[in-house]
Enzyme design. Structure first.
Site, mmCIF file in Angstrom:
data_model
loop_
_atom_site.group_PDB
_atom_site.id
_atom_site.type_symbol
_atom_site.label_atom_id
_atom_site.label_comp_id
_atom_site.label_asym_id
_atom_site.label_seq_id
_atom_site.Cartn_x
_atom_site.Cartn_y
_atom_site.Cartn_z
ATOM 1 N N GLN A 52 0.817 -1.210 0.000
ATOM 2 C CA GLN A 52 0.000 0.000 0.000
ATOM 3 C C GLN A 52 0.851 1.261 0.000
ATOM 4 O O GLN A 52 0.470 2.281 -0.568
ATOM 5 C CB GLN A 52 -0.938 -0.003 1.210
ATOM 6 C CG GLN A 52 -2.067 -1.000 1.089
ATOM 7 C CD GLN A 52 -2.829 -0.855 -0.223
ATOM 8 O OE1 GLN A 52 -3.507 0.133 -0.462
ATOM 9 N NE2 GLN A 52 -2.708 -1.840 -1.104
ATOM 10 N N HIS A 78 1.727 2.902 -3.442
ATOM 11 C CA HIS A 78 0.733 3.626 -4.236
ATOM 12 C C HIS A 78 1.162 5.070 -4.502
ATOM 13 O O HIS A 78 0.920 5.613 -5.581
ATOM 14 C CB HIS A 78 -0.631 3.626 -3.537
ATOM 15 C CG HIS A 78 -1.484 2.453 -3.893
ATOM 16 N ND1 HIS A 78 -1.965 2.247 -5.160
ATOM 17 C CD2 HIS A 78 -1.945 1.432 -3.141
ATOM 18 C CE1 HIS A 78 -2.689 1.135 -5.179
ATOM 19 N NE2 HIS A 78 -2.690 0.622 -3.974
ATOM 20 N N GLU A 127 -9.311 3.008 5.040
ATOM 21 C CA GLU A 127 -9.806 2.539 3.735
ATOM 22 C C GLU A 127 -9.705 1.014 3.684
ATOM 23 O O GLU A 127 -10.650 0.320 3.302
ATOM 24 C CB GLU A 127 -8.962 3.167 2.627
ATOM 25 C CG GLU A 127 -9.342 2.695 1.232
ATOM 26 C CD GLU A 127 -8.328 3.149 0.184
ATOM 27 O OE1 GLU A 127 -8.694 3.161 -1.008
ATOM 28 O OE2 GLU A 127 -7.174 3.469 0.547
ATOM 29 N N HIS A 128 -8.547 0.483 4.036
ATOM 30 C CA HIS A 128 -8.315 -0.961 4.085
ATOM 31 C C HIS A 128 -7.918 -1.360 5.506
ATOM 32 O O HIS A 128 -7.101 -0.678 6.127
ATOM 33 C CB HIS A 128 -7.185 -1.385 3.144
ATOM 34 C CG HIS A 128 -7.342 -0.916 1.737
ATOM 35 N ND1 HIS A 128 -6.630 0.151 1.215
ATOM 36 C CD2 HIS A 128 -8.135 -1.367 0.738
ATOM 37 C CE1 HIS A 128 -6.979 0.337 -0.047
ATOM 38 N NE2 HIS A 128 -7.887 -0.565 -0.365
ATOM 39 N N ASP A 173 -7.633 -5.606 -4.271
ATOM 40 C CA ASP A 173 -7.387 -4.585 -5.286
ATOM 41 C C ASP A 173 -7.680 -5.094 -6.688
ATOM 42 O O ASP A 173 -8.012 -4.316 -7.579
ATOM 43 C CB ASP A 173 -5.920 -4.126 -5.228
ATOM 44 C CG ASP A 173 -5.721 -2.936 -4.303
ATOM 45 O OD1 ASP A 173 -6.724 -2.349 -3.867
ATOM 46 O OD2 ASP A 173 -4.560 -2.603 -4.018
ATOM 47 N N HIS A 214 -50.475 22.650 2.936
ATOM 48 C CA HIS A 214 -50.421 21.196 3.009
ATOM 49 C C HIS A 214 -51.750 20.648 3.562
ATOM 50 O O HIS A 214 -52.295 19.665 3.048
ATOM 51 C CB HIS A 214 -49.280 20.746 3.924
ATOM 52 C CG HIS A 214 -47.926 20.865 3.310
ATOM 53 N ND1 HIS A 214 -47.393 22.059 2.897
ATOM 54 C CD2 HIS A 214 -46.989 19.913 3.031
ATOM 55 C CE1 HIS A 214 -46.186 21.858 2.398
ATOM 56 N NE2 HIS A 214 -45.911 20.551 2.466
#
Length: 435
Positions: free
Chosen positions: A260, A263, A327-328, A361, A420
């Site tokens: 990771q 990235h 995220e992960h 992924d 209404h």
């Protein structure tokens, strides 16, 4: 040189320090980015295709002959793909399709009370744009993760944009996912084209896909415009948190952290463990493995944003994870499913020794487009539902209106909305007069 300098004992730092440890790295965005992207969007809106050609030459150094990729070029892409790569793409497609097909919901129809029928219709978004970034390698997996749920949801028009020259693997993945409209345009200008439409590229109702800071800024600006175009989410740098105990495999953890961290320099990874021995073993393994990675410079910079956190026990580790909302999340403990019940916030979770995040992924099935920057505390990963709309329908009989009229009139009076109340009362008066 130490690979990880940031090792903290959670019980020994104060609240302010804890918040600092779990803070995301500040994106290196210059103030000029907002202005630059605004100018690009405005140029595309006014000049259309001419602006696309101009910015493609300016940023990609390519004189495009045509923005649209010819269908024959797309259909014939398979002849240029290695058979083993094609096989892998097809296996990933099968798994992703199987998982996402299970997400389809059924329409709802029920009577909430006698004479009051309520329905929920499911309709696909009519047109969607999927953006696939360029860069040093083709993001084949992102094509699958976006195009498959778009197709399964029933979207009539799926438009793909990616910087030139588009790799054959991207074209092949798009073709087998039923994408037939592909345009070789990248960056903020591609997002603007999808939002406003040009002579060549059609305007779409919703834009999906990751990108660099210019693409993200363009999506942000587009989402604030009143032009009937929405976006999926504003995805930030990749994040990974690993919860581990003394039974975990240090080499596996080190490899997951590297996977990771590579990235980008703004990526952030954490090891949260109750075992000091494991932390030291992972650190030693990192020092050994990092030299096997081609993107070693990126990994080293990313690790500067990252931490090893030593906790008193695993439940404290879970509490830290819920606070960060990664995220992960990898849980590599003796009994990972025991901890799963306590996880409240995470984009995607990977359990046990044999579940590297890399599998998610690419090929296991769930989507890899996930909320970052703590949004996993309130948002979900991409699914078929993101490509659909849910429309409610209500139908009352005469008796149904009579039965519910007092309730509605009372609530309308309490809210001081006489119009209404009158909309109901006028029908009641009509019914009484008719009788």
């Amino acid at each position: 040189m130490d690979i990880i300098k940031n090792i903290v004992f959670w019980s020994q730092i104060n609240t302010e320090q804890k918040l600092k440890v779990l803070s995301r790295p500040i994106l290196n965005q210059k103030k000029t980015i907002t202005k630059t992207v605004s100018q690009i969007i405005n140029d595309v809106r006014i000049l259309g295709d001419d602006a696309l050609y101009k910015y493609t030459y300016k940023f990609d150094k390519i004189n495009l002959k045509s923005i649209k990729v010819k269908f024959d070029h797309i259909a014939n892409a398979s002849t240029y793909i290695n058979k083993n790569l094609k096989k892998s793409i097809n296996i990933a497609k099968k798994n992703i399709t199987l998982f996402h097909a299970s997400q389809k919901n059924s329409p709802i129809k029920l009577n909430t009370q006698i004479g009051v029928t309520c329905e929920q219709l499911i309709r696909p978004i009519e047109s969607v744009g999927i953006y696939i970034p360029g860069g040093s390698a083709p993001l084949i997996s992102t094509v699958l993760m976006l195009a498959i749920p778009a197709y399964l949801s029933g979207c009539k028009k799926i438009v793909l944009c990616s910087p030139p020259n588009i790799d054959y693997a991207i074209l092949y993945a798009a073709y087998i996912c039923n994408v037939r409209e592909i345009y070789q345009i990248g960056g903020a200008q591609a997002i603007a084209a999808l939002a406003y439409g040009t002579k060549t590229i059609p305007k779409v109702n919703k834009i999906f896909g990751p990108g660099n800071m210019y693409v993200t800024e363009a999506k942000s600006q587009i989402s604030n415009l009143l032009n009937n175009t929405s976006i999926d989410m504003l995805a930030g740098p990749s994040e990974l948190m690993i919860i581990a105990d003394e039974h975990a495999n240090a080499d596996f953890i080190a490899s997951d952290l590297i996977s990771q961290a590579e990235h980008g320099v703004d990526s952030q990874v954490f090891l949260v463990t109750s075992s000091i021995k494991l932390a030291n073993n992972v650190l030693n393994s990192l020092k050994s493995q990092i030299h096997k990675i081609s993107r070693i410079t990126i990994v080293k910079k990313s690790l500067k944003n990252s931490f090893f956190i030593i906790t008193k026990n695993l439940l404290e580790a879970v509490a830290i994870s819920n606070m960060y909302a990664p995220e992960h999340l990898i849980i590599q403990t003796k009994k990972p499913r025991y901890l799963l019940q306590y996880i409240k916030n995470a984009g995607s979770i990977f359990l046990g020794l044999w579940s590297p995040e890399s599998v998610g992924d690419y090929a296991s099935g769930p989507n890899h487009v996930l909320p970052t920057y703590g949004y996993a505390s309130s948002q979900s990963g991409l699914s078929v539902r993101d490509f659909q709309k849910y429309i409610s329908v209500q139908e009352l009989t005469l008796k149904g209106l009579l039965n519910i009229s007092k309730t509605v009139k009372m609530l309308a009076s309490a809210e001081k909305l006489d119009g209404h109340k009158y909309a109901v009362q006028s029908r009641i008066d009509y019914i009484k007069g008719k009788n």
